[in-house]
Motif scaffolding. Sequence first.
Motif, PDB file in Angstrom:
ATOM      1  N   MET A   1       0.841  -1.204   0.000  1.00  0.00           N
ATOM      2  CA  MET A   1       0.000   0.000   0.000  1.00  0.00           C
ATOM      3  C   MET A   1       0.877   1.256   0.000  1.00  0.00           C
ATOM      4  O   MET A   1       1.833   1.344   0.760  1.00  0.00           O
ATOM      5  CB  MET A   1      -0.909   0.011   1.230  1.00  0.00           C
ATOM      6  N   LYS A   2       0.570   2.195  -0.895  1.00  0.00           N
ATOM      7  CA  LYS A   2       1.339   3.421  -0.961  1.00  0.00           C
ATOM      8  C   LYS A   2       1.148   4.227   0.322  1.00  0.00           C
ATOM      9  O   LYS A   2       0.036   4.317   0.845  1.00  0.00           O
ATOM     10  CB  LYS A   2       0.914   4.252  -2.171  1.00  0.00           C
ATOM     11  N   LYS A   3       2.223   4.822   0.799  1.00  0.00           N
ATOM     12  CA  LYS A   3       2.169   5.585   2.045  1.00  0.00           C
ATOM     13  C   LYS A   3       2.197   7.078   1.744  1.00  0.00           C
ATOM     14  O   LYS A   3       3.173   7.597   1.204  1.00  0.00           O
ATOM     15  CB  LYS A   3       3.346   5.197   2.941  1.00  0.00           C
ATOM     16  N   LYS A   4       1.119   7.763   2.107  1.00  0.00           N
ATOM     17  CA  LYS A   4       1.053   9.210   1.894  1.00  0.00           C
ATOM     18  C   LYS A   4       1.305   9.980   3.181  1.00  0.00           C
ATOM     19  O   LYS A   4       1.643  11.163   3.143  1.00  0.00           O
ATOM     20  CB  LYS A   4      -0.289   9.611   1.295  1.00  0.00           C
ATOM     21  N   ASN A   5       1.140   9.324   4.327  1.00  0.00           N
ATOM     22  CA  ASN A   5       1.341   9.949   5.633  1.00  0.00           C
ATOM     23  C   ASN A   5       2.375   9.145   6.422  1.00  0.00           C
ATOM     24  O   ASN A   5       2.774   8.055   6.014  1.00  0.00           O
ATOM     25  CB  ASN A   5       0.035  10.020   6.409  1.00  0.00           C
ATOM     26  N   LEU A   6       2.773   9.673   7.589  1.00  0.00           N
ATOM     27  CA  LEU A   6       3.835   9.027   8.354  1.00  0.00           C
ATOM     28  C   LEU A   6       3.541   9.053   9.851  1.00  0.00           C
ATOM     29  O   LEU A   6       3.051  10.047  10.377  1.00  0.00           O
ATOM     30  CB  LEU A   6       5.182   9.725   8.097  1.00  0.00           C
ATOM     31  N   ILE A   7       3.867   7.951  10.516  1.00  0.00           N
ATOM     32  CA  ILE A   7       3.846   7.841  11.967  1.00  0.00           C
ATOM     33  C   ILE A   7       5.282   7.833  12.465  1.00  0.00           C
ATOM     34  O   ILE A   7       6.104   7.044  12.003  1.00  0.00           O
ATOM     35  CB  ILE A   7       3.154   6.536  12.421  1.00  0.00           C
ATOM     36  N   VAL A   8       5.622   8.722  13.407  1.00  0.00           N
ATOM     37  CA  VAL A   8       6.951   8.762  14.031  1.00  0.00           C
ATOM     38  C   VAL A   8       6.817   8.262  15.462  1.00  0.00           C
ATOM     39  O   VAL A   8       6.037   8.816  16.248  1.00  0.00           O
ATOM     40  CB  VAL A   8       7.543  10.187  14.035  1.00  0.00           C
ATOM     41  N   LEU A   9       7.571   7.233  15.808  1.00  0.00           N
ATOM     42  CA  LEU A   9       7.414   6.575  17.102  1.00  0.00           C
ATOM     43  C   LEU A   9       8.653   6.677  17.976  1.00  0.00           C
ATOM     44  O   LEU A   9       9.753   6.266  17.576  1.00  0.00           O
ATOM     45  CB  LEU A   9       7.086   5.094  16.881  1.00  0.00           C
ATOM     46  N   ASP A  10       8.489   7.220  19.169  1.00  0.00           N
ATOM     47  CA  ASP A  10       9.476   7.086  20.229  1.00  0.00           C
ATOM     48  C   ASP A  10       9.434   5.622  20.681  1.00  0.00           C
ATOM     49  O   ASP A  10       8.517   4.877  20.330  1.00  0.00           O
ATOM     50  CB  ASP A  10       9.116   8.037  21.374  1.00  0.00           C
ATOM     51  N   ILE A  11      10.427   5.183  21.463  1.00  0.00           N
ATOM     52  CA  ILE A  11      10.460   3.779  21.885  1.00  0.00           C
ATOM     53  C   ILE A  11      10.195   3.617  23.380  1.00  0.00           C
ATOM     54  O   ILE A  11       9.193   3.026  23.780  1.00  0.00           O
ATOM     55  CB  ILE A  11      11.799   3.120  21.489  1.00  0.00           C
ATOM     56  N   ASP A  12      11.080   4.130  24.242  1.00  0.00           N
ATOM     57  CA  ASP A  12      10.968   3.899  25.681  1.00  0.00           C
ATOM     58  C   ASP A  12       9.664   4.442  26.248  1.00  0.00           C
ATOM     59  O   ASP A  12       9.373   5.639  26.153  1.00  0.00           O
ATOM     60  CB  ASP A  12      12.140   4.553  26.424  1.00  0.00           C
TER      61      ASP A  12
END
Length: 226
Positions: A1-12
């Motif tokens: 699936m083409k990605k038009k948006n983005l999720i940015v994830l911290d970890i801890d």
Amino acid sequence: MKKKNLIVLDIDDTLTSSEKKHTDALVFAMYQMGIKSVDTDWRNYANATDSYIVKRNYERAFQKEFSIELLENFEKVMTSHFITYPDSKEVLGAKKSVDFFEKETNYGVCFATGSLLQPALLKLQQAGISFAEEVLETSNGIYTREGIVSSAIAKAKKYYNVSDFDQIISFGDGLWDVTTAKNLGLHFVGVNNRNLEDFKQQNVLYHIEDWTDFDLNNAEEIFKIN
């Protein structure tokens, strides 16, 4: 699936329940380096990243300039101590949510953490979080949170072969995460209740206790994402 948006994830404490043992391992490695007095209130640092925290404490303790090359051995000591703790667990629902973003939505996923690389990899692996290392950015060569997040976004553009993302939503558990998102003009979702008062003071529009609370449609409505 083409990605038009983005999720940015911290970890801890965003994806993995690991903040306390991460801090313990970080301080342990500084002690082994010869730094015997460490301020563990990360709010007192201009940048709440492992590399910057080590740099500031090293320069204060030894009165000489820190070299980034010192992180190579430091990271080995920190990682060796980190793995003496029980395996990191996911923040409830995190694994399922990351899989959902990647497999069922038009949101790509990247990871931006103030941690050094090897501990970050361990946390994700131990918790069973699916990830591509190509879209993971850490503090090994970057001191600032803004630099780390910006680099992660740049890696995601290359990975998903897009020139830009229409919308970017950042997720994090702490004050530094929300201020970084604001500085970079990103939407922000607060995760975890530990810093709930900070989220309230920063007027965070969407907060979840854990990932079982998250609803993408609700987020898109709050952030006016079509």
